[in-house]
Design a protein around this motif. Sequence first.
Motif, PDB file in Angstrom:
ATOM      1  N   THR A  52       5.251  81.145  82.880  1.00 11.65           N
ATOM      2  CA  THR A  52       4.852  80.458  81.488  1.00 11.65           C
ATOM      3  C   THR A  52       4.167  79.344  81.723  1.00 11.65           C
ATOM      4  O   THR A  52       3.821  78.728  82.787  1.00 11.65           O
ATOM      5  N   VAL A  53       3.385  78.780  80.583  1.00 10.57           N
ATOM      6  CA  VAL A  53       2.879  77.459  80.473  1.00 10.57           C
ATOM      7  C   VAL A  53       3.641  76.264  81.012  1.00 10.57           C
ATOM      8  O   VAL A  53       3.185  75.464  81.494  1.00 10.57           O
ATOM      9  N   LEU A  56       3.448  75.253  84.736  1.00  7.17           N
ATOM     10  CA  LEU A  56       2.150  74.804  85.273  1.00  7.17           C
ATOM     11  C   LEU A  56       2.391  73.001  85.766  1.00  7.17           C
ATOM     12  O   LEU A  56       2.014  72.284  85.210  1.00  7.17           O
ATOM     13  N   SER A 206      -7.135  81.720  74.797  1.00  4.44           N
ATOM     14  CA  SER A 206      -6.279  81.584  75.906  1.00  4.44           C
ATOM     15  C   SER A 206      -6.992  80.230  76.706  1.00  4.44           C
ATOM     16  O   SER A 206      -8.009  79.592  76.262  1.00  4.44           O
ATOM     17  N   CYS A 228      -3.669  81.712  80.808  1.00  2.00           N
ATOM     18  CA  CYS A 228      -2.528  81.654  79.799  1.00  2.00           C
ATOM     19  C   CYS A 228      -2.760  82.161  78.582  1.00  2.00           C
ATOM     20  O   CYS A 228      -3.742  81.347  77.814  1.00  2.00           O
ATOM     21  N   SER A 253       3.704  80.596  75.736  1.00  6.31           N
ATOM     22  CA  SER A 253       2.385  81.080  76.233  1.00  6.31           C
ATOM     23  C   SER A 253       2.804  81.722  77.611  1.00  6.31           C
ATOM     24  O   SER A 253       3.415  81.139  78.594  1.00  6.31           O
ATOM     25  N   CYS A 255       1.125  83.177  81.314  1.00  8.63           N
ATOM     26  CA  CYS A 255       0.115  83.215  82.161  1.00  8.63           C
ATOM     27  C   CYS A 255       0.243  84.359  83.259  1.00  8.63           C
ATOM     28  O   CYS A 255       1.428  84.627  83.485  1.00  8.63           O
TER      29      CYS A 255
END
Length: 268
Positions: A52-53, A56, A206, A228, A253, A255
Amino acid sequence: MAKEIASCILLIVYLSLLMLCSTGNGHPQHHQQQQYGGDDPLDMARRVGFFTVDDLYVGKAVGIQFYTRDPSSLPPFLSKEVADRIPFSVKELPLLLQLFGMAPGSPEAQLAERTLKTCAEEPIKGEQKTCATSIESFIEFASSMLGGGQYGVDFRAIKTTHLGKPVSVYQNYTFLDIKEVHSPIMVACHIMDYPYIVYMCHSQTSRVYQIKIVGQEVGDALNAIAVCHIDTSQWAPDHVSFKLLGVKPGTVSICHFFGPHNPVWVKT
Protein backbone atom coordinates in the motif's frame (compact mmCIF):
# COMPACT_ATOMS: atom_id res chain seq x y z
CA MET A 1 12.26 20.40 -41.12
CA ALA A 2 9.89 19.81 -38.21
CA LYS A 3 8.61 16.60 -39.80
CA GLU A 4 12.19 15.37 -40.26
CA ILE A 5 12.98 16.05 -36.60
CA ALA A 6 9.76 14.31 -35.53
CA SER A 7 10.67 11.29 -37.64
CA CYS A 8 14.11 11.15 -36.03
CA ILE A 9 12.62 11.34 -32.54
CA LEU A 10 10.14 8.57 -33.30
CA LEU A 11 12.98 6.47 -34.68
CA ILE A 12 14.88 6.94 -31.42
CA VAL A 13 11.78 5.88 -29.45
CA TYR A 14 11.39 2.86 -31.72
CA LEU A 15 15.02 1.77 -31.24
CA SER A 16 14.76 2.32 -27.49
CA LEU A 17 11.74 0.03 -27.37
CA LEU A 18 13.55 -2.65 -29.33
CA MET A 19 16.32 -2.52 -26.71
CA LEU A 20 13.69 -2.59 -23.97
CA CYS A 21 12.19 -5.76 -25.38
CA SER A 22 15.50 -7.53 -25.93
CA THR A 23 17.11 -7.07 -22.51
CA GLY A 24 16.35 -7.93 -18.92
CA ASN A 25 13.67 -10.40 -17.97
CA GLY A 26 10.05 -10.69 -17.30
CA HIS A 27 6.73 -12.28 -17.65
CA PRO A 28 3.59 -10.17 -17.60
CA GLN A 29 2.96 -8.34 -14.34
CA HIS A 30 -0.75 -7.90 -15.01
CA HIS A 31 -1.57 -10.49 -12.37
CA GLN A 32 -1.68 -13.35 -14.87
CA GLN A 33 -1.52 -16.93 -13.65
CA GLN A 34 0.94 -17.96 -16.34
CA GLN A 35 3.76 -15.79 -15.12
CA TYR A 36 4.38 -17.85 -12.01
CA GLY A 37 2.87 -21.23 -12.77
CA GLY A 38 0.34 -22.92 -10.57
CA ASP A 39 -3.22 -21.89 -9.92
CA ASP A 40 -3.17 -20.29 -6.46
CA PRO A 41 -4.13 -16.62 -7.02
CA LEU A 42 -2.96 -15.58 -3.55
CA ASP A 43 0.48 -17.13 -4.06
CA MET A 44 0.77 -15.42 -7.44
CA ALA A 45 -0.25 -12.08 -5.92
CA ARG A 46 2.52 -12.40 -3.35
CA ARG A 47 5.07 -12.74 -6.12
CA VAL A 48 3.84 -9.61 -7.91
CA GLY A 49 4.91 -7.47 -4.96
CA PHE A 50 1.74 -5.72 -3.79
CA PHE A 51 1.93 -3.11 -1.05
CA THR A 52 0.00 0.00 0.00
CA VAL A 53 0.99 3.63 -0.33
CA ASP A 54 1.51 3.68 3.45
CA ASP A 55 4.40 1.23 2.92
CA LEU A 56 6.43 3.75 0.91
CA TYR A 57 9.29 4.29 3.34
CA VAL A 58 12.97 3.34 3.46
CA GLY A 59 13.43 0.05 5.28
CA LYS A 60 10.13 -1.47 4.19
CA ALA A 61 10.43 -5.04 2.88
CA VAL A 62 8.14 -6.56 0.24
CA GLY A 63 8.24 -10.08 -1.19
CA ILE A 64 8.53 -10.36 -4.95
CA GLN A 65 10.09 -12.50 -7.67
CA PHE A 66 11.69 -10.92 -10.74
CA TYR A 67 11.89 -13.51 -13.50
CA THR A 68 14.91 -13.86 -15.73
CA ARG A 69 14.43 -14.80 -19.35
CA ASP A 70 16.77 -15.40 -22.25
CA PRO A 71 16.26 -12.46 -24.65
CA SER A 72 16.49 -14.84 -27.60
CA SER A 73 13.39 -16.65 -26.32
CA LEU A 74 11.20 -13.55 -26.55
CA PRO A 75 8.60 -13.51 -29.34
CA PRO A 76 8.92 -10.91 -32.10
CA PHE A 77 7.47 -7.40 -32.03
CA LEU A 78 5.43 -7.10 -35.22
CA SER A 79 4.99 -4.07 -37.41
CA LYS A 80 1.50 -2.58 -37.70
CA GLU A 81 1.30 -3.63 -41.33
CA VAL A 82 1.76 -7.28 -40.37
CA ALA A 83 -0.19 -7.23 -37.07
CA ASP A 84 -3.27 -5.66 -38.62
CA ARG A 85 -3.57 -8.60 -41.01
CA ILE A 86 -3.76 -11.14 -38.19
CA PRO A 87 -7.12 -11.67 -36.42
CA PHE A 88 -7.07 -10.86 -32.72
CA SER A 89 -10.21 -12.13 -31.02
CA VAL A 90 -11.42 -15.17 -29.10
CA LYS A 91 -13.88 -16.09 -31.84
CA GLU A 92 -10.93 -16.48 -34.22
CA LEU A 93 -9.03 -18.71 -31.78
CA PRO A 94 -9.27 -21.94 -33.88
CA LEU A 95 -7.78 -20.10 -36.85
CA LEU A 96 -5.06 -18.54 -34.71
CA LEU A 97 -4.11 -21.88 -33.19
CA GLN A 98 -3.75 -23.32 -36.67
CA LEU A 99 -1.81 -20.27 -37.88
CA PHE A 100 0.71 -20.45 -35.03
CA GLY A 101 0.88 -24.23 -34.80
CA MET A 102 -0.58 -24.55 -31.29
CA ALA A 103 -2.53 -27.67 -30.34
CA PRO A 104 -6.03 -26.98 -28.94
CA GLY A 105 -6.00 -27.32 -25.16
CA SER A 106 -2.23 -27.09 -24.92
CA PRO A 107 -0.68 -24.75 -22.31
CA GLU A 108 0.33 -22.32 -25.07
CA ALA A 109 -3.20 -22.31 -26.49
CA GLN A 110 -4.71 -21.70 -23.05
CA LEU A 111 -2.37 -18.75 -22.44
CA ALA A 112 -3.15 -17.26 -25.84
CA GLU A 113 -6.89 -17.61 -25.16
CA ARG A 114 -6.47 -15.95 -21.76
CA THR A 115 -4.66 -13.04 -23.39
CA LEU A 116 -7.42 -12.60 -25.96
CA LYS A 117 -10.08 -12.63 -23.24
CA THR A 118 -8.15 -10.16 -21.10
CA CYS A 119 -7.78 -7.82 -24.05
CA ALA A 120 -11.52 -8.07 -24.78
CA GLU A 121 -12.52 -7.00 -21.26
CA GLU A 122 -14.04 -3.55 -20.93
CA PRO A 123 -11.96 -0.99 -19.02
CA ILE A 124 -13.12 -0.06 -15.54
CA LYS A 125 -14.50 3.41 -14.82
CA GLY A 126 -11.81 6.06 -15.19
CA GLU A 127 -9.47 3.76 -17.13
CA GLN A 128 -8.29 3.94 -20.74
CA LYS A 129 -7.07 0.63 -22.11
CA THR A 130 -5.77 -1.06 -25.24
CA CYS A 131 -3.88 -4.15 -26.30
CA ALA A 132 -1.06 -3.05 -28.57
CA THR A 133 -0.22 -5.72 -31.12
CA SER A 134 2.48 -3.76 -32.96
CA ILE A 135 5.34 -1.39 -32.20
CA GLU A 136 3.41 1.46 -33.84
CA SER A 137 0.20 0.92 -31.87
CA PHE A 138 2.30 0.63 -28.71
CA ILE A 139 3.75 4.12 -29.25
CA GLU A 140 0.52 5.59 -30.62
CA PHE A 141 -1.49 4.71 -27.51
CA ALA A 142 1.11 6.30 -25.25
CA SER A 143 1.09 9.38 -27.44
CA SER A 144 -2.71 9.60 -27.39
CA MET A 145 -2.72 9.48 -23.58
CA LEU A 146 0.33 11.62 -22.83
CA GLY A 147 0.14 14.04 -25.72
CA GLY A 148 2.95 15.29 -27.92
CA GLY A 149 5.16 18.33 -27.77
CA GLN A 150 6.33 20.60 -30.58
CA TYR A 151 7.71 17.65 -32.53
CA GLY A 152 5.13 15.12 -31.45
CA VAL A 153 7.04 13.41 -28.63
CA ASP A 154 7.51 14.57 -25.04
CA PHE A 155 7.18 11.30 -23.18
CA ARG A 156 9.47 8.38 -22.40
CA ALA A 157 9.32 4.77 -21.30
CA ILE A 158 10.90 3.80 -17.99
CA LYS A 159 11.42 0.29 -16.66
CA THR A 160 12.83 -1.78 -13.82
CA THR A 161 16.55 -2.45 -14.25
CA HIS A 162 18.90 -4.86 -12.53
CA LEU A 163 22.03 -3.32 -11.04
CA GLY A 164 23.92 -6.57 -11.45
CA LYS A 165 23.34 -10.10 -12.62
CA PRO A 166 19.59 -10.84 -12.73
CA VAL A 167 18.37 -13.21 -10.04
CA SER A 168 15.06 -15.11 -10.15
CA VAL A 169 14.27 -15.97 -6.55
CA TYR A 170 11.21 -15.14 -4.49
CA GLN A 171 12.50 -13.16 -1.55
CA ASN A 172 11.92 -10.04 0.50
CA TYR A 173 13.38 -6.88 -1.01
CA THR A 174 14.21 -3.93 1.23
CA PHE A 175 13.49 -0.36 0.09
CA LEU A 176 16.73 1.64 0.09
CA ASP A 177 15.68 4.80 -1.74
CA ILE A 178 12.35 6.12 -3.02
CA LYS A 179 11.83 8.78 -5.68
CA GLU A 180 8.55 9.79 -7.24
CA VAL A 181 8.56 10.10 -11.02
CA HIS A 182 6.42 13.19 -11.44
CA SER A 183 4.04 12.88 -14.37
CA PRO A 184 0.47 14.24 -14.61
CA ILE A 185 -0.57 11.03 -16.35
CA MET A 186 1.07 7.68 -16.97
CA VAL A 187 0.54 4.63 -19.16
CA ALA A 188 1.43 1.25 -17.68
CA CYS A 189 2.04 -1.66 -20.05
CA HIS A 190 2.05 -5.37 -19.27
CA ILE A 191 3.56 -7.88 -21.68
CA MET A 192 1.13 -10.71 -22.35
CA ASP A 193 1.62 -14.38 -23.23
CA TYR A 194 1.12 -14.65 -26.98
CA PRO A 195 2.96 -15.95 -30.07
CA TYR A 196 4.16 -12.39 -30.75
CA ILE A 197 4.61 -9.44 -28.41
CA VAL A 198 1.34 -7.96 -27.19
CA TYR A 199 1.20 -5.26 -24.54
CA MET A 200 -1.91 -4.59 -22.49
CA CYS A 201 -1.56 -0.87 -21.79
CA HIS A 202 -3.83 1.16 -19.56
CA SER A 203 -3.97 4.62 -18.07
CA GLN A 204 -5.71 5.76 -14.92
CA THR A 205 -5.02 8.04 -11.97
CA SER A 206 -1.80 6.69 -10.49
CA ARG A 207 1.57 7.71 -9.12
CA VAL A 208 4.86 6.28 -10.34
CA TYR A 209 7.89 5.64 -8.16
CA GLN A 210 11.45 4.52 -8.75
CA ILE A 211 12.55 2.48 -5.77
CA LYS A 212 16.04 1.12 -5.21
CA ILE A 213 15.65 -2.30 -3.60
CA VAL A 214 18.00 -5.06 -2.46
CA GLY A 215 17.21 -8.73 -1.88
CA GLN A 216 17.53 -9.94 1.70
CA GLU A 217 18.59 -13.47 0.72
CA VAL A 218 20.69 -13.12 -2.43
CA GLY A 219 21.66 -9.47 -2.15
CA ASP A 220 20.78 -8.54 -5.73
CA ALA A 221 19.85 -4.89 -6.28
CA LEU A 222 17.45 -3.22 -8.69
CA ASN A 223 16.14 0.19 -9.60
CA ALA A 224 12.53 -0.93 -9.62
CA ILE A 225 9.49 0.85 -11.02
CA ALA A 226 6.33 0.73 -8.92
CA VAL A 227 2.90 2.16 -9.66
CA CYS A 228 0.41 3.16 -6.97
CA HIS A 229 -3.22 3.12 -8.09
CA ILE A 230 -4.94 6.00 -6.31
CA ASP A 231 -8.57 4.91 -6.65
CA THR A 232 -9.32 1.21 -6.21
CA SER A 233 -13.05 1.63 -5.66
CA GLN A 234 -13.84 0.24 -9.13
CA TRP A 235 -11.73 -2.89 -8.72
CA ALA A 236 -13.46 -6.22 -8.28
CA PRO A 237 -14.16 -6.82 -4.57
CA ASP A 238 -12.49 -10.24 -4.81
CA HIS A 239 -9.27 -8.86 -6.35
CA VAL A 240 -6.36 -10.84 -4.91
CA SER A 241 -4.56 -7.68 -3.74
CA PHE A 242 -7.39 -6.92 -1.29
CA LYS A 243 -7.14 -10.42 0.18
CA LEU A 244 -3.37 -10.25 0.38
CA LEU A 245 -3.23 -6.82 2.02
CA GLY A 246 -6.36 -7.19 4.14
CA VAL A 247 -8.05 -4.06 2.77
CA LYS A 248 -11.28 -3.20 0.97
CA PRO A 249 -11.89 -1.49 -2.39
CA GLY A 250 -11.48 2.27 -2.29
CA THR A 251 -9.99 2.42 1.21
CA VAL A 252 -6.31 2.75 0.30
CA SER A 253 -4.06 3.23 -2.71
CA ILE A 254 -2.52 -0.07 -3.81
CA CYS A 255 0.93 -0.32 -5.35
CA HIS A 256 2.85 -3.04 -7.15
CA PHE A 257 6.17 -3.48 -8.91
CA PHE A 258 6.71 -3.83 -12.64
CA GLY A 259 9.05 -6.38 -14.17
CA PRO A 260 11.85 -5.30 -16.54
CA HIS A 261 9.78 -6.09 -19.64
CA ASN A 262 6.82 -4.02 -18.49
CA PRO A 263 7.45 -0.37 -19.36
CA VAL A 264 5.68 2.62 -17.89
CA TRP A 265 5.24 5.67 -20.11
CA VAL A 266 5.57 9.08 -18.40
CA LYS A 267 5.81 12.69 -19.46
CA THR A 268 9.33 14.07 -19.87
